[in-house]
Write an enzyme that holds these catalytic residues in place. Sequence first.
Site, short mmCIF file in Angstrom:
data_model
loop_
_atom_site.label_atom_id
_atom_site.label_comp_id
_atom_site.label_asym_id
_atom_site.label_seq_id
_atom_site.Cartn_x
_atom_site.Cartn_y
_atom_site.Cartn_z
N ASP A 1 106.23 2.65 36.87
CA ASP A 1 106.76 2.37 38.21
C ASP A 1 105.68 2.54 39.28
O ASP A 1 104.60 3.06 39.02
CB ASP A 1 107.97 3.28 38.50
N HIS B 1 117.11 10.58 36.34
CA HIS B 1 116.50 9.25 36.39
C HIS B 1 115.32 9.16 35.42
O HIS B 1 114.69 10.16 35.07
CB HIS B 1 116.12 8.82 37.81
N GLU C 1 117.52 5.01 38.92
CA GLU C 1 118.32 6.06 39.53
C GLU C 1 119.78 5.98 39.06
O GLU C 1 120.26 4.90 38.71
CB GLU C 1 118.31 5.88 41.06
C1 GLP Z 1 109.22 10.44 39.54
C2 GLP Z 1 108.75 9.40 38.54
C3 GLP Z 1 109.31 9.65 37.17
C4 GLP Z 1 109.16 11.11 36.80
C5 GLP Z 1 109.96 11.95 37.75
C6 GLP Z 1 109.91 13.44 37.44
O1 GLP Z 1 110.38 10.08 40.19
N1 GLP Z 1 109.06 8.06 38.94
O2 GLP Z 1 108.66 8.81 36.24
O3 GLP Z 1 109.59 11.32 35.49
O4 GLP Z 1 109.43 11.75 39.04
O5 GLP Z 1 108.81 14.03 38.05
P1 GLP Z 1 108.25 15.46 37.71
O6 GLP Z 1 107.59 15.33 36.40
O7 GLP Z 1 107.28 15.72 38.82
O8 GLP Z 1 109.40 16.39 37.69
#
Ligand code: GLP
Length: 257
Positions: free
Chosen positions: A67, A138, A143
């Site tokens: 993404d 998500h 989402e």
């Molecule tokens: C973002 C990304 C996701 C990721 C998520 C969790 O929204 N688009 O791909 O898995 O955050 O992030 P974190 O690993 O910082 O908790």
Amino acid sequence: MHIRIFDTSDDLARAAAQRVAELLQRTPNAVLGLATGRTPLETYAELRRSYARGAADFSHATTFNLDEFVGIDRTHPGSFRRYMDMKLFDEVNLDLSRIHFLDGMASDLGAECVRYERAIEDRGGIDLQLLGIGANGHIGFNEPADELIASTHRVMLHETTRRDNAAQFGGDPTRVPHEALSMGMGTILKARAVLLLAMGSRKAHCVERAVYGPLTTRLPASFLQTHRAVELLLDRQAAALLREPLPTGSVSSGSGR
Ligand code: GLP
């Protein structure tokens, strides 16, 4: 689902990096699906170390990231492209022409999504997709919603997600873009293997629902239950709400149980 629980995030990251390195040894021209966020940071550090000591060769690999935000360019400190350049791409021997990214600055965002989906298919699909999980369940930027979109698409981000991503935007959630482009749940589920990493107690509830809960668009990660080659690498905090015995085929490993 195959679940592995680790005592420390370092053990988890080593196991994740080892999966990638082994795939590259077996299949040097593998197609990797990559994720951003805090969770895979240590995995990328391990992969940099593996590369430095000659244990991982990316020279024939192809990558697709999950993404990207809309409206910021690849040099913006909050862009996922910049994150990947710093944490992996600039540090290993990936061929620039085989790094694929969604362009959140494209003039026609719909066409950009179609281009990306086709590019994945043209490269024969993703061999191993790395995933984190949002605290709301998500995946990528799919989402929770009444409906999920199967292919790569444009997304309106939830306020919680914008808050979670504020660190790269000076800590100010209002500076986080409202929109992003993301692989769809169908794109992700087409990967031949999926490796989901989750750490910390904030993820425990959605991990529990993803493993045991009904399939629901309200928890996009629950659809991973339908995939035949999903591995969850969890630390003890993220695994805290899972019940013994773990689903069939799971192992308690690393230095974990
Ligand atoms: C973002 C990304 C996701 C990721 C998520 C969790 O929204 N688009 O791909 O898995 O955050 O992030 P974190 O690993 O910082 O908790």
